[in-house]
Write a protein that holds these residues in place. Structure first.
Motif, PDB file in Angstrom:
ATOM      1  N   LEU A 195       0.887  -1.121  -0.146  1.00 36.18           N
ATOM      2  CA  LEU A 195       0.179   0.000   0.222  1.00 36.18           C
ATOM      3  C   LEU A 195       1.102   1.166   0.342  1.00 36.18           C
ATOM      4  N   PRO A 196       0.289   2.629  -0.877  1.00 34.85           N
ATOM      5  CA  PRO A 196       0.932   3.691  -0.694  1.00 34.85           C
ATOM      6  C   PRO A 196       1.107   4.511   0.397  1.00 34.85           C
ATOM      7  N   VAL A 197       2.423   4.776   0.863  1.00 37.89           N
ATOM      8  CA  VAL A 197       2.088   5.416   2.417  1.00 37.89           C
ATOM      9  C   VAL A 197       2.330   6.871   2.404  1.00 37.89           C
ATOM     10  N   VAL A 198       1.594   7.409   3.242  1.00 35.54           N
ATOM     11  CA  VAL A 198       1.833   9.043   3.298  1.00 35.54           C
ATOM     12  C   VAL A 198       2.062   9.265   4.116  1.00 35.54           C
ATOM     13  N   HIS A 199       3.762  10.019   4.042  1.00 36.49           N
ATOM     14  CA  HIS A 199       4.542  10.065   5.227  1.00 36.49           C
ATOM     15  C   HIS A 199       4.622  11.338   5.879  1.00 36.49           C
ATOM     16  N   LEU A 200       4.393  11.595   7.341  1.00 37.93           N
ATOM     17  CA  LEU A 200       4.419  12.671   7.730  1.00 37.93           C
ATOM     18  C   LEU A 200       5.978  12.585   8.253  1.00 37.93           C
ATOM     19  N   PRO A 201       7.336  14.064   8.101  1.00 41.02           N
ATOM     20  CA  PRO A 201       8.299  13.779   8.605  1.00 41.02           C
ATOM     21  C   PRO A 201       8.506  14.919   9.770  1.00 41.02           C
ATOM     22  N   GLU A 202       9.449  14.412  10.756  1.00 41.93           N
ATOM     23  CA  GLU A 202       9.531  14.398  12.408  1.00 41.93           C
ATOM     24  C   GLU A 202       9.520  15.645  12.546  1.00 41.93           C
ATOM     25  N   PRO A 203       8.275  16.895  12.747  1.00 40.21           N
ATOM     26  CA  PRO A 203       8.909  18.140  12.843  1.00 40.21           C
ATOM     27  C   PRO A 203      10.724  18.551  14.147  1.00 40.21           C
ATOM     28  N   TRP A 204      11.184  19.368  14.354  1.00 39.92           N
ATOM     29  CA  TRP A 204      12.673  19.815  14.427  1.00 39.92           C
ATOM     30  C   TRP A 204      12.194  19.098  15.712  1.00 39.92           C
ATOM     31  N   LEU A 205      13.504  18.508  16.857  1.00 44.16           N
ATOM     32  CA  LEU A 205      13.225  18.132  17.869  1.00 44.16           C
ATOM     33  C   LEU A 205      12.450  16.513  18.225  1.00 44.16           C
ATOM     34  N   SER A 206      12.611  16.065  17.114  1.00 42.58           N
ATOM     35  CA  SER A 206      11.832  14.526  17.318  1.00 42.58           C
ATOM     36  C   SER A 206      13.179  13.465  17.106  1.00 42.58           C
ATOM     37  N   SER A 207      12.803  12.928  17.638  1.00 46.66           N
ATOM     38  CA  SER A 207      13.230  12.131  18.048  1.00 46.66           C
ATOM     39  C   SER A 207      13.103  10.805  17.305  1.00 46.66           C
ATOM     40  N   ARG A 208      11.873  10.834  16.684  1.00 46.41           N
ATOM     41  CA  ARG A 208      11.411   9.692  15.112  1.00 46.41           C
ATOM     42  C   ARG A 208      12.178   9.686  14.539  1.00 46.41           C
ATOM     43  N   HIS A 209      13.562  10.257  14.175  1.00 45.10           N
ATOM     44  CA  HIS A 209      13.742  10.022  12.325  1.00 45.10           C
ATOM     45  C   HIS A 209      13.616   8.718  11.756  1.00 45.10           C
ATOM     46  N   THR A 229       5.422  15.233   3.125  1.00 43.64           N
ATOM     47  CA  THR A 229       4.602  16.738   4.167  1.00 43.64           C
ATOM     48  C   THR A 229       4.389  17.125   5.028  1.00 43.64           C
ATOM     49  N   HIS A 230       4.670  18.159   5.333  1.00 41.43           N
ATOM     50  CA  HIS A 230       4.127  18.549   6.775  1.00 41.43           C
ATOM     51  C   HIS A 230       2.936  18.975   7.002  1.00 41.43           C
ATOM     52  N   SER A 231       1.829  19.281   5.850  1.00 39.16           N
ATOM     53  CA  SER A 231       0.926  19.682   5.730  1.00 39.16           C
ATOM     54  C   SER A 231      -0.162  18.178   6.274  1.00 39.16           C
ATOM     55  N   LEU A 232      -0.854  17.997   7.173  1.00 41.04           N
ATOM     56  CA  LEU A 232      -2.098  17.153   7.295  1.00 41.04           C
ATOM     57  C   LEU A 232      -3.347  17.121   6.388  1.00 41.04           C
ATOM     58  N   THR A 233      -3.839  18.707   5.987  1.00 40.57           N
ATOM     59  CA  THR A 233      -4.738  18.868   4.809  1.00 40.57           C
ATOM     60  C   THR A 233      -3.953  18.010   3.156  1.00 40.57           C
ATOM     61  N   ALA A 234      -2.753  18.118   3.499  1.00 35.20           N
ATOM     62  CA  ALA A 234      -2.281  17.683   2.118  1.00 35.20           C
ATOM     63  C   ALA A 234      -2.533  16.150   1.945  1.00 35.20           C
ATOM     64  N   GLY A 235      -1.539  15.902   3.343  1.00 38.64           N
ATOM     65  CA  GLY A 235      -2.302  14.328   3.334  1.00 38.64           C
ATOM     66  C   GLY A 235      -3.323  13.769   3.274  1.00 38.64           C
ATOM     67  N   LEU A 236      -4.416  14.168   4.606  1.00 41.92           N
ATOM     68  CA  LEU A 236      -5.332  13.568   3.745  1.00 41.92           C
ATOM     69  C   LEU A 236      -6.855  13.563   2.498  1.00 41.92           C
ATOM     70  N   GLU A 237      -5.972  14.728   2.183  1.00 39.85           N
ATOM     71  CA  GLU A 237      -6.963  14.509   0.568  1.00 39.85           C
ATOM     72  C   GLU A 237      -6.493  13.791  -0.324  1.00 39.85           C
ATOM     73  N   LEU A 238      -4.591  13.432   0.068  1.00 35.83           N
ATOM     74  CA  LEU A 238      -4.788  11.885  -0.900  1.00 35.83           C
ATOM     75  C   LEU A 238      -4.550  10.883  -0.552  1.00 35.83           C
ATOM     76  N   LEU A 239      -4.847  10.722   0.933  1.00 39.07           N
ATOM     77  CA  LEU A 239      -5.587   9.723   1.274  1.00 39.07           C
ATOM     78  C   LEU A 239      -6.935   9.413   0.661  1.00 39.07           C
ATOM     79  N   ALA A 240      -7.737  10.494   1.327  1.00 37.89           N
ATOM     80  CA  ALA A 240      -9.159  10.611   0.403  1.00 37.89           C
ATOM     81  C   ALA A 240      -9.002  10.009  -0.959  1.00 37.89           C
ATOM     82  N   ASN A 241      -8.748   9.845  -1.886  1.00 41.31           N
ATOM     83  CA  ASN A 241      -8.674  10.277  -3.517  1.00 41.31           C
ATOM     84  C   ASN A 241      -7.831   9.100  -4.150  1.00 41.31           C
ATOM     85  N   SER A 242      -7.323   8.152  -2.931  1.00 42.84           N
ATOM     86  CA  SER A 242      -6.086   6.818  -3.015  1.00 42.84           C
ATOM     87  C   SER A 242      -6.580   5.636  -2.647  1.00 42.84           C
TER      88      SER A 242
END
Length: 304
Positions: A195-209, A229-242
């Protein structure tokens, strides 16, 4: 006259009490000290301002013009101090009018920003609100006292100068479009492999690289990342259409009605939960505003 920089503040309070009462006994009772302490203080005051500061009479003491002038000045000086102490101990959120500034993890700000703004405005109606992204630069300003409060997830690496407590906890879940053809109530890693995956890069200060990639590798898989993407809006848009999926919490799912949550397969403990923390500088722990703000944000985010 002695150097005023060396004069004990308590002596000024004694001078004011002596002017008000006209005797060391009454002044001592007013200040809650012994008469002997009041008498010693009077001696120090005369050494500082002159022996004619008070003139003894048959029934008490008469304040000189200098003593009366000093008493008026002391009252004016102590009034703002008394007001500050009163405001400190009798905090009234409805009258608080200073700006309230929050630093928030960027994904959490998208999830919770609307709720925070509306309910903080209700609780602090006179206070301007600032809700900003947590970044390297803003975090540095936070440690210097330039912001009031920080909201972040459990993987954010924080300095020891901060007081932080858990605000709420949610299980990590799979997010995808409703009616997803490959997902159901029970899922296994073989279901996710292609399955294709939308990945949210960790913000600065996060240890979960690359925490998603690490979890896949534990199961001898490699994620098929189609959007980072750093945008939840963009990520959820792709989820809704794929058929793409996203690993996040239910709070993220609530941003769109056409997105649903699905159970994770077996995962490691550090991947299974999203925990959100809130806090402020340790030196502010006893301040009623910060205590009130901390409790308010906890109530807002947990719905209590």
């Amino acid at each position: 006259m002695q150097d005023l920089n060396k004069l004990d503040l308590n002596l000024l309070r004694l001078l004011k009490a002596l002017v008000d009462t006209g005797s060391t006994k009454a002044a001592a009772l007013k200040l809650g000290i012994s008469q002997a302490s009041a008498s010693r203080g009077l001696t120090q005051l005369k050494a500082a301002f002159g022996n004619q500061l008070f003139v003894r009479q048959a029934h008490g003491m008469q304040a000189s013009e200098l003593a009366l002038s000093l008493a008026r000045a002391i009252e004016q000086m102590l009034e703002p101090v008394s007001l500050a102490l009163q405001q400190y101990h009798e905090f009234d959120a409805s009258q608080y009018s200073a700006p309230i500034s929050l630093l928030v993890d960027p994904y959490l700000l998208e999830e919770q920003g609307g709720r925070l703004v509306s309910q903080l405005h209700q609780r602090y109606p006179k206070a301007p609100l600032n809700l900003l992204h947590l970044t390297e630069q803003s975090y540095e300003g936070f440690t210097k006292g330039e912001f009031d409060y920080l909201i972040c997830d459990n993987d954010t690496e924080l300095a020891q100068s901060l007081f932080c407590e858990p605000l709420y906890q949610e299980p990590m879940q799979i997010l995808a479009r409703k009616g997803h053809p490959s997902l159901g109530a029970n899922n296994c890693w073989s279901d996710l492999a292609e399955l294709p995956v939308v990945h949210l890069p960790e913000p600065w200060l996060s240890s979960r690289h690359h925490y998603v990639e690490r979890e896949y590798q534990k199961h001898k898989l490699q994620p098929n990342v189609v959007l980072e993407t750093h945008s939840l809006t963009a990520g959820l848009e792709l989820l809704a259409n794929s058929d793409a999926i996203l690993f996040a919490s239910r709070s993220t799912c609530l941003l769109r009605s056409d997105i649903d949550t699905f159970a994770l397969p077996s995962v490691s403990e550090d991947f299974s939960t999203v925990e959100v923390f809130g806090g402020f500088l340790q030196r502010r722990r006893n301040h009623p505003f910060y205590q009130h703000l901390h409790l308010s944000i906890a109530e807002i985010l947990t719905g209590d």
